[in-house]
Enzyme design. Sequence first.
Site, mmCIF file in Angstrom:
data_model
loop_
_atom_site.group_PDB
_atom_site.id
_atom_site.type_symbol
_atom_site.label_atom_id
_atom_site.label_comp_id
_atom_site.label_asym_id
_atom_site.label_seq_id
_atom_site.Cartn_x
_atom_site.Cartn_y
_atom_site.Cartn_z
ATOM 1 N N GLY A 34 -7.342 -39.049 33.113
ATOM 2 C CA GLY A 34 -8.369 -38.680 34.169
ATOM 3 C C GLY A 34 -7.829 -38.261 35.408
ATOM 4 O O GLY A 34 -6.637 -38.315 35.672
ATOM 5 N N LYS A 169 -14.045 -48.770 42.730
ATOM 6 C CA LYS A 169 -15.360 -48.759 43.302
ATOM 7 C C LYS A 169 -16.086 -47.733 42.508
ATOM 8 O O LYS A 169 -15.345 -46.781 41.869
ATOM 9 C CB LYS A 169 -15.227 -48.752 44.670
ATOM 10 C CG LYS A 169 -14.727 -47.368 45.103
ATOM 11 C CD LYS A 169 -15.547 -46.455 46.098
ATOM 12 C CE LYS A 169 -15.379 -45.070 46.418
ATOM 13 N NZ LYS A 169 -15.788 -44.071 46.982
ATOM 14 N N HIS A 261 -15.984 -48.834 51.877
ATOM 15 C CA HIS A 261 -15.208 -48.869 53.057
ATOM 16 C C HIS A 261 -15.626 -49.029 54.271
ATOM 17 O O HIS A 261 -15.177 -49.714 55.297
ATOM 18 C CB HIS A 261 -14.520 -47.130 53.012
ATOM 19 C CG HIS A 261 -14.268 -46.747 51.802
ATOM 20 N ND1 HIS A 261 -13.497 -47.376 50.640
ATOM 21 C CD2 HIS A 261 -14.498 -45.582 50.929
ATOM 22 C CE1 HIS A 261 -13.268 -46.502 49.806
ATOM 23 N NE2 HIS A 261 -13.958 -45.589 49.933
HETATM 24 N N1 NAP Z 1 -10.652 -39.346 41.194
HETATM 25 C C1 NAP Z 1 -10.612 -40.057 42.287
HETATM 26 O O1 NAP Z 1 -9.766 -39.400 43.139
HETATM 27 C C2 NAP Z 1 -10.977 -41.408 42.586
HETATM 28 C C3 NAP Z 1 -10.889 -41.860 43.809
HETATM 29 C C4 NAP Z 1 -11.281 -43.125 44.160
HETATM 30 C C5 NAP Z 1 -11.930 -43.976 43.230
HETATM 31 N N2 NAP Z 1 -11.996 -43.242 41.745
HETATM 32 C C6 NAP Z 1 -12.605 -44.171 40.819
HETATM 33 O O2 NAP Z 1 -11.804 -44.233 39.892
HETATM 34 C C7 NAP Z 1 -12.593 -44.167 38.448
HETATM 35 C C8 NAP Z 1 -12.122 -43.194 37.626
HETATM 36 O O3 NAP Z 1 -12.189 -41.808 38.409
HETATM 37 P P1 NAP Z 1 -11.834 -40.443 37.732
HETATM 38 O O4 NAP Z 1 -12.039 -39.487 38.639
HETATM 39 O O5 NAP Z 1 -10.413 -40.466 37.172
HETATM 40 O O6 NAP Z 1 -12.518 -40.476 36.490
HETATM 41 P P2 NAP Z 1 -12.610 -39.111 35.255
HETATM 42 O O7 NAP Z 1 -11.473 -38.398 35.318
HETATM 43 O O8 NAP Z 1 -14.084 -38.517 35.082
HETATM 44 O O9 NAP Z 1 -12.408 -40.041 33.952
HETATM 45 C C9 NAP Z 1 -11.216 -40.824 33.708
HETATM 46 C C10 NAP Z 1 -11.040 -40.832 32.331
HETATM 47 O O10 NAP Z 1 -11.926 -41.818 31.606
HETATM 48 C C11 NAP Z 1 -12.147 -40.932 30.332
HETATM 49 N N3 NAP Z 1 -13.589 -41.284 29.812
HETATM 50 C C12 NAP Z 1 -14.520 -40.371 30.600
HETATM 51 N N4 NAP Z 1 -15.727 -40.397 30.076
HETATM 52 C C13 NAP Z 1 -15.459 -41.186 28.913
HETATM 53 C C14 NAP Z 1 -16.422 -42.122 28.063
HETATM 54 N N5 NAP Z 1 -17.574 -41.553 28.072
HETATM 55 N N6 NAP Z 1 -15.845 -42.786 27.160
HETATM 56 C C15 NAP Z 1 -14.733 -42.968 27.166
HETATM 57 N N7 NAP Z 1 -13.750 -42.434 28.069
HETATM 58 C C16 NAP Z 1 -14.253 -41.595 29.001
HETATM 59 C C17 NAP Z 1 -11.479 -39.840 30.090
HETATM 60 O O11 NAP Z 1 -10.369 -40.111 29.225
HETATM 61 P P3 NAP Z 1 -10.268 -39.681 27.668
HETATM 62 O O12 NAP Z 1 -11.323 -38.781 27.491
HETATM 63 O O13 NAP Z 1 -8.980 -39.267 27.396
HETATM 64 O O14 NAP Z 1 -10.619 -41.161 27.167
HETATM 65 C C18 NAP Z 1 -11.060 -39.585 31.616
HETATM 66 O O15 NAP Z 1 -9.967 -38.753 31.441
HETATM 67 C C19 NAP Z 1 -13.989 -44.033 38.808
HETATM 68 O O16 NAP Z 1 -14.635 -45.263 38.970
HETATM 69 C C20 NAP Z 1 -13.995 -43.328 40.308
HETATM 70 O O17 NAP Z 1 -15.370 -43.605 40.878
HETATM 71 C C21 NAP Z 1 -11.609 -41.834 41.612
#
Ligand code: NAP
Length: 504
Positions: A34, A169, A261
Amino acid sequence: MMAQEKETKLPVGSSCILEGPLDPCSIIILGATGDLASKKLIPALFKLYSNGALPEHFLICGCGRTPLSQGAFRKRLEALLGEGKMGQVEKLTSFLSAVYYHRVDFDDPSSFDALASWLHEKEPEMGLKGRLFYFALPPSLYAKSARLVGSSTLSARKEGRWLRLVVEKPFGHDLYSARELDKILHSYFNEDEIFRIDHYLAKETVQNILIFRFTNSLFEPLWNRRYVDYVEITAAESIGIGNRAAYYERAGVLRDMFQNHMMQLLALIAMEPPASFETSTVRSEKIKVFQVLRPIPLDRINDFLKLGQYGPGRVGGRPVPGYRQEPGVDPGSIVPTYASMKVFLDNWRWQGVPFYLTSGKRLAEKNTHIAIQFKEVPHSMFRNVLGEHIMANRLVIGIAPEERISLTFQTKAPGPKICLRSVTMDFSYKEMGEAPLLDAYEKVLIDCIQGDQMLFWHQEGVERSWAFLTPILERIEDPSCPCGLTIYEAGTWGPRFPENEEAQ
Ligand SMILES: NC(=O)c1ccc[n+]([C@@H]2O[C@H](COP(=O)([O-])OP(=O)(O)OC[C@H]3O[C@@H](n4cnc5c(N)ncnc54)[C@H](OP(=O)(O)O)[C@@H]3O)[C@@H](O)[C@H]2O)c1
């Protein structure tokens, strides 16, 4: 004007808390394909490795639903980390040799058992003593993943091995869901094994608030209702929601920024001095701040809360769409992308001092800072020559884009006449240039491996913060609430309280 500090080069007068070597461990990232993993976690781990800051022995196991071979995952990371990393080829190769990939199926617990069997074999060979599970997953999966990890042998307790769980978070959607999530996490993990991340807390200047307040006797006597007029805590972003519509439409700015935050910054600025620099004492003083947050009167909510949503405009000279025009957003959405909240703390120190918490997207610039606005002098001996109004002192703790501290005060402008001139004494972390600054995620990861929870949320803090915000959220999400949502032009500053309008 630069602070004298610049002349005093470290390490003269510097002292550090001694930290022991890090335990060799496994870092298991769930959601490794992700956005968070690619943009933050993997680059931070590589940087730590390059600087020799990871334990001598470790493995990183990326997990996800996406079918990927070990080689394909490493290739992905190589492409991700390779850009602009000339001269680090050897380091990158050896880093990648410690990286593995395991496909897991969140509907099939046996895939988690298979991961556990693999770790059980691998870890003794490498002498690894700890397991860090990082949930880089959509929040809707936290509870399910905790159950899957917790009920498999992945979390089997063993003498001499630690387990830690890192949760990003948001911790719940409101007070009730936060409690529900916590109940599930605690069914499998103890509070001292749960690391609820707020990466803001890992920024140098944010950590420095504690040092600045409690190691200098100069400011603490002034840090109260007698001398402070008001405090501003501002986290302005110039970016929009990007491709996060699905999340943001459910969250809005209050859940996205305030519950975590903004509340943490408020706690650091307003807390009483802890008796010692220990996790339990520091976290308990922060919780006391949340305890004394005065509930916002819901029948006069507009006097305490300004809400906004960005409309089309220009940012950095470029035209940008409004929130309602962003892909995936409901064209009639009333989700706020901006909020300014006036809060009071009902305790002896802060009675009557307003704290303005402001955060928004697509504002004029990225700027996160805390400003302590001191009161004007009580009596002006220069009244006859300068008039009654003399600009009061202002202390600004800058967090982004630059980590700095500046203090504005009055001096006499050179020359035969008595004229005042405001000057600013400025300290910049970047200009110190003594040591590479740790990116927030690097710091967070090191603290997790070290088991240091000081910069992480305690569940009680999470609940108290939600207990303050949930009635406000329920009120503004009630369609009958005349809560007012100002559509502000992207690239401007959003609606403010009249008494606090000129400050930025
Ligand atoms: N992105 C940022 O910069 C950021 C910053 C601060 C906090 N966060 C927090 O970090 C967390 C992850 O964020 P992200 O942006 O990396 O999320 P994301 O890209 O939407 O999802 C991360 C991974 O989770 C897996 N996934 C998604 N939906 C799924 C489902 N229904 N069932 C099983 N696996 C699933 C997917 O991997 P697979 O398909 O390979 O399983 C995906 O690559 C969230 O809680 C977000 O609020 C993110």
